[in-house]
Design a protein around this motif. Structure first.
Motif, PDB file in Angstrom:
ATOM      1  N   LEU A 233       0.849  -1.198   0.000  1.00 43.05           N
ATOM      2  CA  LEU A 233       0.000   0.000   0.000  1.00 43.05           C
ATOM      3  C   LEU A 233       0.884   1.246   0.000  1.00 43.05           C
TER       4      LEU A 233
ATOM      5  N   SER B 275       0.946   5.618  -0.182  1.00 48.97           N
ATOM      6  CA  SER B 275       0.122   6.823  -0.132  1.00 48.97           C
ATOM      7  C   SER B 275       1.017   8.038  -0.250  1.00 48.97           C
TER       8      SER B 275
ATOM      9  N   VAL C 261      -2.492   0.064  -8.858  1.00 42.58           N
ATOM     10  CA  VAL C 261      -3.898  -0.216  -9.140  1.00 42.58           C
ATOM     11  C   VAL C 261      -4.781   0.357  -8.032  1.00 42.58           C
ATOM     12  N   ASN C 262      -6.040   0.499  -8.366  1.00 44.73           N
ATOM     13  CA  ASN C 262      -7.039   0.968  -7.402  1.00 44.73           C
ATOM     14  C   ASN C 262      -6.674   2.319  -6.774  1.00 44.73           C
ATOM     15  N   VAL C 263      -6.261   3.233  -7.605  1.00 41.34           N
ATOM     16  CA  VAL C 263      -5.864   4.559  -7.119  1.00 41.34           C
ATOM     17  C   VAL C 263      -7.081   5.328  -6.607  1.00 41.34           C
ATOM     18  N   ARG C 264      -6.935   5.934  -5.433  1.00 42.60           N
ATOM     19  CA  ARG C 264      -8.011   6.739  -4.856  1.00 42.60           C
ATOM     20  C   ARG C 264      -7.481   8.122  -4.490  1.00 42.60           C
TER      21      ARG C 264
ATOM     22  N   TYR D  79      -3.854   7.451  -2.643  1.00 39.50           N
ATOM     23  CA  TYR D  79      -3.336   6.167  -2.203  1.00 39.50           C
ATOM     24  C   TYR D  79      -3.706   5.079  -3.185  1.00 39.50           C
ATOM     25  N   ALA D  80      -2.886   4.046  -3.206  1.00 43.42           N
ATOM     26  CA  ALA D  80      -3.053   3.007  -4.215  1.00 43.42           C
ATOM     27  C   ALA D  80      -2.322   1.751  -3.792  1.00 43.42           C
ATOM     28  N   THR D  81      -2.649   0.655  -4.422  1.00 42.45           N
ATOM     29  CA  THR D  81      -1.915  -0.581  -4.186  1.00 42.45           C
ATOM     30  C   THR D  81      -0.850  -0.730  -5.254  1.00 42.45           C
TER      31      THR D  81
ATOM     32  N   ILE E 234      -0.796  -5.084   3.215  1.00 45.17           N
ATOM     33  CA  ILE E 234      -1.887  -4.115   3.291  1.00 45.17           C
ATOM     34  C   ILE E 234      -2.169  -3.633   1.872  1.00 45.17           C
ATOM     35  N   VAL E 235      -3.386  -3.793   1.435  1.00 47.47           N
ATOM     36  CA  VAL E 235      -3.752  -3.328   0.095  1.00 47.47           C
ATOM     37  C   VAL E 235      -5.090  -2.593   0.159  1.00 47.47           C
ATOM     38  N   ASN E 236      -5.336  -1.757  -0.844  1.00 44.92           N
ATOM     39  CA  ASN E 236      -6.655  -1.125  -0.873  1.00 44.92           C
ATOM     40  C   ASN E 236      -7.543  -1.747  -1.948  1.00 44.92           C
ATOM     41  N   THR E 237      -7.158  -2.948  -2.383  1.00 44.75           N
ATOM     42  CA  THR E 237      -7.993  -3.685  -3.327  1.00 44.75           C
ATOM     43  C   THR E 237      -8.789  -4.729  -2.549  1.00 44.75           C
TER      44      THR E 237
ATOM     45  N   ASN F 161       1.555  13.107   7.118  1.00 47.77           N
ATOM     46  CA  ASN F 161       2.173  11.838   6.721  1.00 47.77           C
ATOM     47  C   ASN F 161       2.586  11.011   7.929  1.00 47.77           C
TER      48      ASN F 161
ATOM     49  N   ARG G  11      -0.538   9.686   9.528  1.00 51.01           N
ATOM     50  CA  ARG G  11      -1.173   8.611   8.775  1.00 51.01           C
ATOM     51  C   ARG G  11      -0.423   7.302   9.007  1.00 51.01           C
TER      52      ARG G  11
ATOM     53  N   PHE H 282      -8.667   5.573   3.597  1.00 54.54           N
ATOM     54  CA  PHE H 282      -8.207   6.641   4.480  1.00 54.54           C
ATOM     55  C   PHE H 282      -9.222   7.779   4.504  1.00 54.54           C
TER      56      PHE H 282
END
Lengths: 164, 106
Positions: A62, A64, A120-123, A141-143, B2-5, B54, B57, B81
């Motif tokens: 992850l 950010s 991927v999965n950028v927010r 943030y993104a993976t 940790i991933v956001n997928t 930062n 976070r 987040f």
């Protein structure tokens, strides 16, 4: 003579300081945009998507990046004036755009530094954090995907676009 | 991990442990506030605040991870987040996700 000085100095300060500050602001803004364009060009080939991609044999992480952009008192004042008639406040749009490009470039640079092959999965997220300051935080943030061996293929032709 | 997928590439999620989260509220000292105030005369990035957020976070993520470890999870998926301004000069950073047990897919 004394009366002239008594009126002249405050008037000069009242108009002179904002003018100097806005000229400085514009110069800084132009410089930032120039640097951003260069950094964007340098990371342009990196695959970035806002959807999830299924990839085999990949490591994930992850990432950010965030930036707090100060809008500036003058522009903040201008928001108040503009609100009388409504409409787009282009100068502030530009500030937020710079901030968003900055976070985007930073996250891609970070991914490249860490040997990633795609994001991927950028927010994106924006929030008001200044307290008394007219400032906003922009978070991206993104993976990050790190694939071994062969080069990355996300199966998307339309990748690596900067946010707009 | 940790991933956001919603899923982890190359892994199967075998068990879901539940929602985990971490938060922190921080304020910068007055000196930084004055520095940011001066910088805001022309606008632009307020580096002091960027650093603060930062660090905070990272702290929130760390708390979320400890939460997941308590649950015996080895990964957190779908992390999100949020940031919000609390009273004068302080910001809350919040990170949340779903703690899962993931194994490399065969």
């Amino acid at each position: 003579m004394e009366i002239l000085l008594a009126i002249g100095v405050p008037v000069l300060l009242m108009f002179g300081i904002p003018v100097v500050l806005s000229v400085a602001g514009v110069l800084i803004e132009n410089r930032h945009e120039r640097i951003l364009a260069e950094r964007e060009a340098a990371v342009a080939g990196f695959p970035v998507i806002s959807t999830t991609a299924e990839l085999d044999g990949a490591q994930v992480e992850l990432l950010s990046s965030s930036v707090v952009m100060g809008i500036g008192y003058l522009k903040n004042l201008f928001i108040g004036l503009r609100s009388v008639f409504g409409g787009e406040i282009a100068s502030v749009t530009r500030v937020m755009d710079r901030g968003r490009r900055e976070t985007y470039v930073r996250i891609v640079e970070e991914a490249e530094r860490r040997g990633g092959t795609a994001l991927v999965n950028v927010r994106f997220e924006t929030s008001d954090v200044g307290g008394q300051q007219p400032a906003a935080e922009i978070l991206c943030y993104a993976t990050m995907i790190r694939q071994h061996g062969e080069s990355n293929t996300l199966g998307h032709a339309d990748t690596a676009r900067r946010p707009r | 991990m940790i991933v956001n997928t919603e899923s982890i590439p190359g892994h199967d999620i075998v068990e879901t442990r539940g929602l985990v989260s971490g938060n922190t509220i921080r304020a910068k000292h007055l000196g930084r506030d004055i520095g940011a105030g001066l910088k805001n005369l022309v606008g632009g990035e307020l580096t002091g605040y960027t650093e603060l957020l930062n660090e905070s976070r990272a702290e929130a993520v760390q708390r979320m991870v400890s939460d997941a470890m308590v649950m015996n999870a080895n990964a957190i998926v779908n992390v999100r987040f949020t940031t919000s301004a609390i009273a004068g000069g302080a910001a809350e950073l919040y990170a949340y996700g779903t703690a899962v047990v993931a194994t490399p897919s065969a």
